[in-house]
Write a protein that holds these residues in place. Structure first.
Motif, short mmCIF file in Angstrom:
data_model
loop_
_atom_site.label_atom_id
_atom_site.label_comp_id
_atom_site.label_asym_id
_atom_site.label_seq_id
_atom_site.Cartn_x
_atom_site.Cartn_y
_atom_site.Cartn_z
N ARG B 42 18.96 9.47 7.00
CA ARG B 42 18.09 10.02 5.96
C ARG B 42 17.74 11.49 6.22
O ARG B 42 17.75 12.31 5.30
CB ARG B 42 16.81 9.19 5.89
CG ARG B 42 15.94 9.47 4.68
CD ARG B 42 14.90 8.40 4.51
NE ARG B 42 15.48 7.11 4.20
CZ ARG B 42 15.82 6.71 2.96
NH1 ARG B 42 15.65 7.52 1.95
NH2 ARG B 42 16.34 5.52 2.76
N LEU B 43 17.43 11.82 7.47
CA LEU B 43 16.98 13.19 7.76
C LEU B 43 18.08 14.20 7.50
O LEU B 43 17.91 15.19 6.77
CB LEU B 43 16.51 13.27 9.21
CG LEU B 43 16.05 14.66 9.65
CD1 LEU B 43 14.79 15.07 8.90
CD2 LEU B 43 15.80 14.69 11.15
N ARG B 44 19.25 13.94 8.07
CA ARG B 44 20.35 14.89 7.92
C ARG B 44 20.80 14.97 6.47
O ARG B 44 21.10 16.06 5.95
CB ARG B 44 21.53 14.48 8.79
CG ARG B 44 21.29 14.78 10.24
CD ARG B 44 22.53 14.58 11.05
NE ARG B 44 22.29 14.95 12.43
CZ ARG B 44 23.23 15.02 13.34
NH1 ARG B 44 24.48 14.73 13.04
NH2 ARG B 44 22.95 15.37 14.57
#
Lengths: 120, 244
Positions: B42-44
């Protein structure tokens, strides 16, 4: 022609990126794949190793369509796309002629330079 | 693949893209984001989405800017683009940029210095009451007999001398120079009216007879006397007369 700068391109001639994009559409069409923004971007990246900005793709596709070298239709909406359709492109007859002229011009220019450029 | 981040980013982008291209471009972006989310987390994927959306927005803004007949939409400032462009030009040609900056700095410094001189010499009146009556009558060592001779002519209400003086303060003599010591030296020098004993200086306050007679106060003198706390002595005195 007096008053014409040497760098001004003749009408109907293609820029390098326009040629790349038309060739990418032709490749995807030949492979019977859908030629739309993301797929074209991946095709160019896979063949040339160039990471092309997304905006450049859409803006150039719009321009080529305005010139009548590409035609588009919308299809393939899906949940993964937020129910938005894909814009699928195909090269028109004028587009094929323009690509051919562009590629031929490049081939003619590199002829005789094999000792410098090597075989491409 | 619609999470909160993608909704916000795509909603913002939808308002900025031209309607003819928006639908397909946003669909492509959302499709690619879904693929990346599955692969990279999710972050990347979120960072990638923000970057791609910014790149797309910037490309269209730049494209619209150079398109004839299209006005800049209200509320969209291109300052960021201009600054980025300027920085690239500067970074790309440092050998051309540095002389330009140096020349610009020199020009500004020169103009400032010239204005400062013109302002203090021509525009600002001398800090005396009736400065138009003040005349410089000589410039040499302030000898008492010379001063007296000037006074005796009766041409002036008063004749006094102002001297550029400096002090050896206790601090500077001891090798230290505290701020209070320097302030004291400046304050003393600023009221320095010397009627000049030979080879020595007698410093008068505002209440001195000569100063009072001339109608000059202690505060009248700061512009004509300067001092430094470096312990040096200077040698010139100017005679100032006040015409009747």
């Amino acid at each position: 022609v007096p008053g014409t700068s040497p760098s001004s391109a003749p009408p109907g001639s293609l820029g390098e990126f326009e040629t790349l994009l038309l060739l990418a559409v032709l490749h995807l069409t030949e492979q019977r794949q859908e030629a739309y923004g993301s797929a074209l971007r991946e095709e160019i990246a896979a063949r040339t190793g160039r990471a092309v900005p997304r905006g450049s793709i859409y803006i150039t596709l719009d321009r080529l369509e305005e010139k009548g070298l590409l035609a588009s239709r919308e299809a393939g909406a899906s949940v993964a796309r937020g129910n938005r359709p894909k814009r699928l492109f195909k090269v028109t007859a004028a587009g094929v002629r323009a690509v051919k002229a562009s590629v031929t011009a490049l081939a003619l220019m590199q002829r005789g330079l094999e000792s410098v450029l090597g075989r491409i | 693949m619609r999470d909160f981040l993608s909704r916000v980013v795509l909603w913002r982008l939808a308002r900025r893209l031209p309607p003819s291209s928006a639908s397909a471009a946003l669909g492509d972006l959302e499709e690619d984001y879904g693929r990346r989310l599955a692969l990279a987390g999710r972050l990347r994927a979120g960072l990638w989405l923000i970057r791609e959306a910014r790149s797309l927005d910037r490309a269209y803004r730049r494209h619209d800017r150079f398109k004839p007949g299209i006005a800049e939409p209200k509320g969209r400032f291109m300052l960021g683009d201009d600054v980025r462009h300027a920085w690239r030009r500067i970074a790309g040609h440092p050998a051309r940029t540095l002389p330009c900056i140096a020349l610009l700095g020199l020009g500004i410094g020169l103009a400032t210095a010239m204005f400062s001189v013109v302002d203090s010499v021509m525009f600002r009146p001398a800090p005396f009451p009736h400065p138009e009556q003040l005349v410089e009558v000589g410039f040499s060592r302030a000898e008492p007999d010379v001063m007296e001779a000037w006074r005796a002519t009766g041409m002036f209400q008063a004749v006094e001398s102002a001297r550029t003086a400096s002090f050896q303060t206790a601090d500077s003599a001891a090798g230290t120079s505290s701020a209070s010591g320097r302030r004291l030296a400046r304050r003393r020098a600023s009221c320095g009216v010397s009627s000049s004993g030979r080879g020595s200086h007698s410093w008068r306050s505002a209440s001195s007879p000569a100063g009072s007679a001339a109608g000059w106060s202690r505060a009248d003198w700061p512009r004509f006397s300067t001092a430094s706390a470096r312990g040096t002595r200077s040698s010139g005195s100017a005679y100032w007369g006040r015409s009747p």
